[in-house]
Scaffold this motif. Sequence first.
Motif, PDB file in Angstrom:
ATOM      1  N   TYR A 140       0.808  -1.216   0.000  1.00  0.00           N
ATOM      2  CA  TYR A 140       0.000   0.000   0.000  1.00  0.00           C
ATOM      3  C   TYR A 140       0.842   1.267   0.000  1.00  0.00           C
ATOM      4  O   TYR A 140       0.329   2.343  -0.286  1.00  0.00           O
ATOM      5  CB  TYR A 140      -1.019   0.023   1.153  1.00  0.00           C
ATOM      6  N   ARG A 141       2.135   1.144   0.308  1.00  0.00           N
ATOM      7  CA  ARG A 141       2.991   2.313   0.144  1.00  0.00           C
ATOM      8  C   ARG A 141       4.462   1.939   0.277  1.00  0.00           C
ATOM      9  O   ARG A 141       4.814   0.908   0.841  1.00  0.00           O
ATOM     10  CB  ARG A 141       2.622   3.434   1.105  1.00  0.00           C
ATOM     11  N   LYS A 142       5.280   2.819  -0.287  1.00  0.00           N
ATOM     12  CA  LYS A 142       6.735   2.695  -0.219  1.00  0.00           C
ATOM     13  C   LYS A 142       7.203   3.644   0.876  1.00  0.00           C
ATOM     14  O   LYS A 142       6.783   4.801   0.914  1.00  0.00           O
ATOM     15  CB  LYS A 142       7.311   3.099  -1.579  1.00  0.00           C
ATOM     16  N   ALA A 143       8.053   3.155   1.769  1.00  0.00           N
ATOM     17  CA  ALA A 143       8.536   3.976   2.881  1.00  0.00           C
ATOM     18  C   ALA A 143      10.054   4.092   2.800  1.00  0.00           C
ATOM     19  O   ALA A 143      10.758   3.084   2.690  1.00  0.00           O
ATOM     20  CB  ALA A 143       8.124   3.355   4.206  1.00  0.00           C
ATOM     21  N   ASN A 144      10.539   5.315   2.823  1.00  0.00           N
ATOM     22  CA  ASN A 144      11.983   5.557   2.807  1.00  0.00           C
ATOM     23  C   ASN A 144      12.431   5.883   4.226  1.00  0.00           C
ATOM     24  O   ASN A 144      12.026   6.891   4.793  1.00  0.00           O
ATOM     25  CB  ASN A 144      12.321   6.706   1.851  1.00  0.00           C
ATOM     26  N   HIS A 145      13.241   5.005   4.782  1.00  0.00           N
ATOM     27  CA  HIS A 145      13.767   5.173   6.136  1.00  0.00           C
ATOM     28  C   HIS A 145      15.255   5.506   6.045  1.00  0.00           C
ATOM     29  O   HIS A 145      15.874   5.318   4.994  1.00  0.00           O
ATOM     30  CB  HIS A 145      13.587   3.881   6.949  1.00  0.00           C
ATOM     31  N   SER A 146      15.832   5.932   7.143  1.00  0.00           N
ATOM     32  CA  SER A 146      17.266   6.228   7.167  1.00  0.00           C
ATOM     33  C   SER A 146      18.090   4.984   6.853  1.00  0.00           C
ATOM     34  O   SER A 146      19.205   5.072   6.360  1.00  0.00           O
ATOM     35  CB  SER A 146      17.661   6.790   8.537  1.00  0.00           C
TER      36      SER A 146
END
Length: 183
Positions: A140-146
């Motif tokens: 449902y979504r792409k998440a950009n983390h550190s």
Amino acid sequence: MQVRIAQTARELSEIHQMLIEVNLMELHKSYIQWEVKNDPGTIWLAAIHENKTVGCVRLRYGCDAQYLREYWGLSPTMILKNIAICDRLVVSAAHRHSRAAYMLTTNIYQVALKNKTELTFMEAEEHLLPFYRKLGFEVYRKANHSYGTRFQLFINPNDGLRLDLLRSPFSSHYYQLRNQTSV
């Protein structure tokens, strides 16, 4: 190989060791929080092979609303549902090409069904998406983390029709539990 709910101090200690070995020593992920305990609303599953923990996963219920909004991007109406967050899924290097990950994920699904979970959420790296999609999870979504890009997924454990259409192996578990509760 078998999967069971980890409850004893020894089982939780083995899971703790596995998280350190895989995440810290092998993958060099120093951002992982290492606390492993039996909190209310937390279920740890352990994959056991020859009396040794070779994989684990955590399923959490009753997560903080702010965390669900900020990290998972859930709306207030979603937060009101009976949802579970699945994380800390790791498998030892020696068992990565075994059925350990499949068995852990199947047990997540079974626990979610038994707990009348409406939605289960998890994150995955891109190369794992075909595996999770085949089971019935949806991105449902792409998440950009550190620490890198992850894809956030969900599954409605009670959507037997969708599982049938996808030919998900979860479909049989859905109908088996449904038939047990209707008898």
